[in-house]
Design a protein around this motif. Structure first.
Motif, PDB file in Angstrom:
ATOM      1  N   ALA A 104     -40.540  19.167 -15.775  1.00 22.23           N
ATOM      2  CA  ALA A 104     -39.677  20.350 -15.743  1.00 22.23           C
ATOM      3  C   ALA A 104     -38.570  20.248 -16.784  1.00 22.23           C
ATOM      4  O   ALA A 104     -38.165  21.261 -17.361  1.00 22.23           O
ATOM      5  CB  ALA A 104     -39.086  20.525 -14.349  1.00 22.23           C
ATOM      6  N   SER A 105     -38.097  19.040 -17.048  1.00 25.60           N
ATOM      7  CA  SER A 105     -37.071  18.851 -18.074  1.00 25.60           C
ATOM      8  C   SER A 105     -37.609  19.201 -19.457  1.00 25.60           C
ATOM      9  O   SER A 105     -36.895  19.795 -20.275  1.00 25.60           O
ATOM     10  CB  SER A 105     -36.568  17.415 -18.065  1.00 25.60           C
ATOM     11  N   VAL A 106     -38.844  18.849 -19.704  1.00 24.36           N
ATOM     12  CA  VAL A 106     -39.474  19.223 -20.980  1.00 24.36           C
ATOM     13  C   VAL A 106     -39.555  20.745 -21.084  1.00 24.36           C
ATOM     14  O   VAL A 106     -39.248  21.325 -22.130  1.00 24.36           O
ATOM     15  CB  VAL A 106     -40.873  18.582 -21.110  1.00 24.36           C
ATOM     16  N   GLY A 107     -39.955  21.399 -19.998  1.00 25.49           N
ATOM     17  CA  GLY A 107     -40.019  22.861 -20.011  1.00 25.49           C
ATOM     18  C   GLY A 107     -38.654  23.494 -20.219  1.00 25.49           C
ATOM     19  O   GLY A 107     -38.520  24.467 -20.967  1.00 25.49           O
ATOM     20  N   ALA A 108     -37.624  22.956 -19.578  1.00 23.93           N
ATOM     21  CA  ALA A 108     -36.263  23.488 -19.744  1.00 23.93           C
ATOM     22  C   ALA A 108     -35.788  23.297 -21.184  1.00 23.93           C
ATOM     23  O   ALA A 108     -35.140  24.178 -21.755  1.00 23.93           O
ATOM     24  CB  ALA A 108     -35.308  22.806 -18.772  1.00 23.93           C
ATOM     25  N   TRP A 109     -36.115  22.151 -21.767  1.00 23.78           N
ATOM     26  CA  TRP A 109     -35.740  21.904 -23.162  1.00 23.78           C
ATOM     27  C   TRP A 109     -36.448  22.903 -24.080  1.00 23.78           C
ATOM     28  O   TRP A 109     -35.827  23.479 -24.974  1.00 23.78           O
ATOM     29  CB  TRP A 109     -36.088  20.474 -23.554  1.00 23.78           C
ATOM     30  N   ARG A 110     -37.728  23.135 -23.831  1.00 22.00           N
ATOM     31  CA  ARG A 110     -38.475  24.092 -24.661  1.00 22.00           C
ATOM     32  C   ARG A 110     -37.942  25.508 -24.486  1.00 22.00           C
ATOM     33  O   ARG A 110     -37.860  26.271 -25.449  1.00 22.00           O
ATOM     34  CB  ARG A 110     -39.963  24.041 -24.320  1.00 22.00           C
ATOM     35  N   LEU A 111     -37.565  25.870 -23.272  1.00 23.64           N
ATOM     36  CA  LEU A 111     -36.998  27.190 -23.016  1.00 23.64           C
ATOM     37  C   LEU A 111     -35.660  27.361 -23.745  1.00 23.64           C
ATOM     38  O   LEU A 111     -35.390  28.415 -24.322  1.00 23.64           O
ATOM     39  CB  LEU A 111     -36.824  27.413 -21.516  1.00 23.64           C
ATOM     40  N   ALA A 112     -34.853  26.304 -23.762  1.00 23.03           N
ATOM     41  CA  ALA A 112     -33.580  26.357 -24.486  1.00 23.03           C
ATOM     42  C   ALA A 112     -33.810  26.491 -25.981  1.00 23.03           C
ATOM     43  O   ALA A 112     -33.076  27.226 -26.664  1.00 23.03           O
ATOM     44  CB  ALA A 112     -32.760  25.103 -24.187  1.00 23.03           C
ATOM     45  N   GLN A 113     -34.822  25.821 -26.500  1.00 27.58           N
ATOM     46  CA  GLN A 113     -35.153  25.933 -27.921  1.00 27.58           C
ATOM     47  C   GLN A 113     -35.605  27.353 -28.261  1.00 27.58           C
ATOM     48  O   GLN A 113     -35.242  27.891 -29.314  1.00 27.58           O
ATOM     49  CB  GLN A 113     -36.241  24.922 -28.303  1.00 27.58           C
TER      50      GLN A 113
END
Length: 125
Positions: A104-113
């Motif tokens: 989920a942290s990877v997804g949140a990072w990608r969403l922020a990008q």
């Protein structure tokens, strides 16, 4: 790993099913981050932790029942073994939620990008 699953007892099954659903949802969110997955991840994460906790509690209840009955003459070493077996439920729940939180942290990072890139393309007036 198989021995730990069996030692954990019946509570391992709902913990594993909920944790696997959480892990799959988190992996989906990591590959394609959409905010619609967030409530499902939160709910499945709580369900996984609650199922692991319930498995632990029912394991301790069974241990106490057995220790008061047929295992009364075994001594306190049986209690230590029983606590260790009951904790397998909690360990599985924590393992699955930790792995899911990483995804989920990877997804949140990608969403922020994605949000940063979208904000950079908006013209300023």
């Amino acid at each position: 790993m198989r021995e730990a699953f069996i030692a954990g007892g019946f509570g391992m099954y709902p913990t594993f099913i909920a944790g696997l659903a959480l892990l799959l949802t988190s992996a989906r969110y990591a590959s394609r981050p959409e905010s619609r997955y967030i409530p499902l991840m939160i709910t499945l994460g709580l369900f996984t932790l609650f199922a692991g906790s319930l498995g632990f509690v029912t394991g301790i209840m069974n241990l106490m029942r057995a220790y008061a009955g047929p295992l009364a003459d075994q001594g306190p070493s049986v209690l230590y073994l029983g606590f260790q077996e009951a904790l397998h439920n909690v360990a599985l729940a924590l393992l699955l939620t930790t792995m899911s939180a990483l995804a989920a942290s990877v997804g949140a990072w990608r969403l922020a990008q994605q949000a940063r890139a979208a904000a950079a393309t908006v013209p300023v007036r």
